[in-house]
Design an enzyme around this catalytic site. Structure first.
Site, mmCIF file in Angstrom:
data_model
loop_
_atom_site.group_PDB
_atom_site.id
_atom_site.type_symbol
_atom_site.label_atom_id
_atom_site.label_comp_id
_atom_site.label_asym_id
_atom_site.label_seq_id
_atom_site.Cartn_x
_atom_site.Cartn_y
_atom_site.Cartn_z
ATOM 1 N N ASP A 106 0.845 -1.191 0.000
ATOM 2 C CA ASP A 106 0.000 0.000 0.000
ATOM 3 C C ASP A 106 0.879 1.238 0.000
ATOM 4 O O ASP A 106 1.896 1.289 0.715
ATOM 5 C CB ASP A 106 -0.941 0.027 1.204
ATOM 6 N N GLU A 132 0.916 5.614 0.142
ATOM 7 C CA GLU A 132 0.282 6.921 0.298
ATOM 8 C C GLU A 132 1.105 7.894 -0.524
ATOM 9 O O GLU A 132 2.343 7.872 -0.465
ATOM 10 C CB GLU A 132 0.227 7.354 1.762
ATOM 11 N N HIS A 157 -6.270 4.702 5.505
ATOM 12 C CA HIS A 157 -5.548 5.700 4.709
ATOM 13 C C HIS A 157 -4.148 5.981 5.253
ATOM 14 O O HIS A 157 -3.540 6.991 4.905
ATOM 15 C CB HIS A 157 -6.339 7.002 4.570
ATOM 16 N N ASP A 166 -3.231 -0.034 6.252
ATOM 17 C CA ASP A 166 -3.913 -0.500 5.044
ATOM 18 C C ASP A 166 -3.287 -1.787 4.504
ATOM 19 O O ASP A 166 -3.988 -2.689 4.038
ATOM 20 C CB ASP A 166 -3.875 0.577 3.961
#
Length: 943
Positions: A11, A13, A150, A155
């Site tokens: 994951d 960001e 998030h 995540d």
């Protein structure tokens, strides 16, 4: 192989959603092997650029947090090494993998070439009934730990746990379902389909027996279904009339509510008397039961006892399919768990709601060339191993096309010859219904099938919940539209299909069956006659009612009402054309039946494509027949309801008769229920949260054909403490809604208020046009652009369902909604704290329907505004304000920007019908924000 694979669940960001302009600010990897998380890695990354405000709000990752973090260049080699040789997994793999590879490329490293899986699409297939497929939705649905949505570390772990659940779910599927998933021409992100293949190989090696709850019919694994055991009534069961008896019955399952108990006892008493009238519309039980009182259980429990004692069924009708499902669930769980006798409920819907197994089996062998349709088939294959009802409403299909769903619900060409005969879901529901006390339907279903639901020898009880919506449902059900050009186009399409003889085509099929040539000639003759008659009918309509008419042009089309006497004469004058069409449609239906019979009896092997071609042709002829039946319905309405029906023509501004549409149906429900519904049932129970429009108004009784003198009427008080929980603010210096500056004014007010309050807000409008204007003004406001607020607008940013879902899970949401948001929306607590009425909910005055209703009321010596327009607005306003307070702990404020609630004489009526202890304040707009801030501050102190 499946157990040895290492899955790297990744994951990211990022500062932006595109790799061209964005940078990674956090990466996390959870390593999964043998259905266990064996290791994990996570780090913040310094992007060396400013993190946008919306990303900070979404992720919680600030500039300070990444300041001392490594650059991507510093850790790229380590990440590359960690991921090499693994199977790459992400929740939206088409974002994470390309973005990560773009970063590798940017720092001069080789891009990863890995097998990659996407947990979004895999989840959509293995849990087709899940309420949502965002990671936060799925972790909630599957009860997985997900502490910080998030943020990449949380995540990645959640997605790793999700991957394990996906594999476990696939391993439980029967081999035949896995094989069908592998055989489907599915196009999934990256290599996601390979997971099906790996699980299938493992399943074939293990050869586990088919689970007992499943059976295989003609290559489909479906849930077993057997006829229900007969319902056993227990006689001499004492109804719990007293408080102590109810509390003993409830045990730990339910809480005693005084007003709810009074409703229960009143219903039981009303239907236990022998003096109930047999005249339709008389002896009704009418109850206005406010939100929060528990009215659903309040009527279900006494009717369960009444049904058990009298050996009768109870028909419960709800305004929406959602409520229909909720009531069915309440009966089969809550009531079932507490009653001393067996209770069952079955939800009944029309055929189009149910999957037809024969049609679905045929579709599996056809590649329509559309990725989304193949994906839906994969979802249904899994769903079949779970569903008992086969109701499409259980599914949350992605990109479902109504035409495709219609194909999947259509009956087989030869139902009795189908291997699924006796197993079809539509038939299952009616078998179950024979052994159930409660049949739960929606208002539309009741309007169409009242006579079939009733029983003349042992009339069922009838409960009309949220009864204020039933007349509208009946009117909508009765109103029909005949788009003449569409009808003609379908006839011409049918002609072309018969004339074609290429494979697969109807013409070729006709060549290969006994008597096919003669049948082809019959079909063509009937279709050609209809094709000639429709334009003549169309021209006659235009010449009689529209030629030389001067009508004001509005939005590209105009409407003209047809006087019923003139319209009746029109059918007499055109009887030759109408009779000719009717005769040929009957011949078409006969020819189609012969075709289907010959097709079934033919010894020739027909291909799957030819079978589908016949099914499509059958559906096309059915639609031609249905359009013809509209002509009969229009004429029948003139005979059955000459005073209650209305008809009108719609045409384009260019006066082109080829765009003509004929519409008609009931204008009002005068005597409809007395004649069509009530004769089939016991005297009805009329119940709802907002039934009455004033203390003296007969609006409800008139619309529902209820005899007020013989009815038992109950008003139950509000159960919420509105004085403490809510506040109504009415802006006294707002411009009139008809003022050309009103939309701009409202948009500025909404931005000022919502950015100051920062609470989830619902703004109710009367039209989508005004929503569009206000939304555009709000989006251009700099104050909104710099705030945390997200504005969602019905018809602009998404559907009602998607918008509602965001309100339920996000903060700082402002929703601009129209008709469907005024009622049926349940948003308790922080999901909704501020409700804004942009404009009082009066119907548009310039429609044909509104003008016709006014004319009828005027002819009766009544005042249309007070007999129709105002009562409708009162009900709608009460329903809208009812969206705000949903629980005893809830709180919130209401703002009304329509100054007419203060300045017009009818404003007093509107205000009087709101909750009696709701504080009402008149303020200038500059006092609104401070008043709201004081109110919410006070509420926070009490928490």
């Amino acid at each position: 192989m499946l157990n040895k694979d290492i899955y790297a669940v990744v994951d990211l960001e990022t500062t932006r959603t595109t790799s061209e302009s964005g940078r990674i600010i956090q990466i996390a990897i959870a390593f999964v092997q043998n259905k266990k998380i064996i290791n994990q890695f996570s780090t913040l990354i310094n992007p060396h650029e400013t993190i946008p405000r919306n990303i900070v709000q979404l992720t919680g990752i600030t500039q300070d947090m990444v300041q001392g973090a490594p650059s991507f260049e510093d850790i790229a080699a380590s990440i590359h090494t960690m991921l090499s040789g693994t199977i790459f997994v992400a929740h939206n793999v088409n974002f994470d993998l390309p973005f990560l590879n773009a970063e590798f490329k940017r720092v001069g490293m080789t891009q990863l070439d890995l097998v990659a899986l996407d947990t979004v699409t895999l989840s959509q297939i293995v849990w087709p009934t899940a309420p949502g497929f965002r990671l936060v939705d799925l972790t909630t649905y599957l009860s997985l730990t997900h502490g910080r949505p998030h943020q990449a570390d949380s995540d990645a772990l959640a997605t790793g746990a999700l991957l394990i659940k996906i594999i476990e779910r696939l391993e439980k599927l029967p081999i035949i379902t896995l094989q069908s998933l592998v055989d489907l021409p599915l196009v999934l992100p990256k290599d996601s389909k390979s997971l099906f293949e790996k699980v299938l190989i493992k399943a074939k090696a293990l050869r586990e027996p088919l689970p007992k709850q499943l059976q295989v019919i003609d290559g489909l694994a479906i849930r077993r279904f057997s006829d229900p055991e007969p319902l056993k009534n227990k006689k001499n069961i004492t109804y719990p009339a007293k408080r102590a008896a109810k509390q003993q019955l409830y045990g730990q399952n339910l809480t005693y509510r005084e007003q709810q108990a009074k409703l229960m006892n009143a219903i039981k008493k009303h239907y236990s008397t022998s003096s109930l009238s047999t005249v339709p519309g008389e002896s009704a039980f009418v109850a206005e039961a406010p939100t929060g009182m528990g009215k659903t259980l309040g009527f279900l429990l006494p009717f369960a006892y009444l049904a058990n004692d009298a050996d009768k069924q109870v028909i419960v009708t709800e305004p929406t399919i959602t409520l229909q499902s909720q009531v069915t669930e309440t009966i089969n769980t809550t009531l079932h768990n507490i009653l001393p006798f067996e209770v069952r409920a079955v939800s009944l819907k029309g055929r189009r709601h149910y999957l037809n197994l024969q049609s679905f089996k045929r579709s599996l062998q056809i590649d329509e060339g559309t990725t989304s349709l193949q994906f839906i088939k994969a979802q249904i294959l899994v769903w079949l191993t779970e569903t008992v009802r086969g109701d499409f409403d259980e599914l949350h299909l992605m990109n479902a096309q109504q035409k495709f769903i219609a194909k999947l619900s259509q009956n087989a060409n030869n139902p009795t010859g189908s291997p699924f005969y006796g197993y079809e879901f539509f038939d299952r529901q009616h078998v179950l219904a024979q052994q159930a006390q409660f049949l739960v339907v929606n208002h539309n279903y009741l309007a169409e099938y009242a006579s079939e639901l009733g029983d003349q020898t042992n009339k069922p009880y009838l409960v009309i919940d949220e009864a204020q919506n039933l007349p509208s449902a009946v009117l909508n059900q009765s109103r029909h539209q005949l788009p003449i050009q569409t009808w003609l186009a379908r006839v011409q399409t049918a002609i072309n299909l018969v004339l074609q003889d290429t494979k697969p085509a109807i013409g070729d099929i006709l060549h290969r069956i006994i008597g096919g040539e003669r049948l082809k000639n019959h079909l063509l003759k009937s279709l050609e006659i209809i094709s000639n008659e429709i334009p003549q009918l169309q021209v006659a309509l235009y010449r009689r009612f529209l030629l030389n008419k001067k009508m004001p042009a509005t939005q590209g089309q105009y409407e003209i009402a047809l006087a019923n006497n003139d319209f009746a004469q029109f059918w007499i004058d055109q009887s030759n054309h109408v009779n000719s069409i009717h005769k040929e449609v009957l011949r078409l239906e006969d020819s189609l039946q012969i075709l289907l019979t010959q097709f079934s009896d033919a010894k020739t092997a027909f291909s799957l494509g030819e079978r589908q071609q016949l099914a499509d042709f059958r559906r096309l002829l059915d639609s031609i027949s249905q359009y013809e039946k509209q002509l009969t319905i229009f004429q029948q309405d003139l005979v059955d309801f000459p005073k209650a029906s209305i008809f009108w023509l719609t045409d384009s501004q260019n006066h082109d008769s080829s765009n003509l549409k004929l519409s008609g149906g009931l204008l009002h429900t005068l005597n409809y229920f007395k004649e069509k519904v009530y004769p089939h049932f016991m005297p009805p129970t009329i119940i709802g949260a907002t039934l009455f429009t004033s203390t003296k108004s007969g609006y409800l009784y008139d619309r529902l054909n209820i005899d007020k003198e013989s009815a038992t009427i109950r008003h139950y008080p509000d159960v919420f403490d509105f004085e403490k929980q809510a506040r109504l603010l009415m802006v006294k210096n707002a411009p009139l809604p008809t003022d050309k500056h009103f939309t701009h004014y409202l948009a500025n007010q909404l931005v000022d208020v919502t950015t100051a309050i920062n609470k989830n807000t619902l703004v109710l409008f009367n039209s989508l046009d005004m929503i569009q204007q206000v939304y555009n003004f709000m989006q251009s406001n700099p104050k909104l652009q710099q705030s945390k607020i997200t504005v969602l607008a019905q018809g602009v940013t998404g559907t009602r369902g998607k918008i509602k879902k965001r309100m339920q899970s996000e903060k700082n949401i402002v929703v601009l909604g129209a008709a469907s948001f005024w009622e049926g929306i349940d948003l308790p607590d922080d999901q909704l704290r501020l409700l804004v009425i942009a404009r009082l909910p009066f119907d548009r005055p310039d429609t044909v329907l509104q003008k016709a209703e006014e004319a009828i009321l005027t002819a009766q010596g009544k005042q249309p505004f007070y007999q129709s327009t105002l009562p409708k607005a009162v009900l709608r306003l009460r329903q809208g304000i009812g969206r705000l307070i949903r629980t005893p702990e809830d709180y919130g404020a209401i703002i009304v920007y329509d100054v007419r609630i203060l300045t017009k004489s009818y404003g007093k009526t509107l205000r009087k019908m709101l909750p009696t202890n709701l504080p009402q304040k008149e303020l200038t707009d500059d006092k609104i924000i401070s008043n709201l801030q004081d109110f919410f501050a006070e509420q926070h102190k009490q928490l």
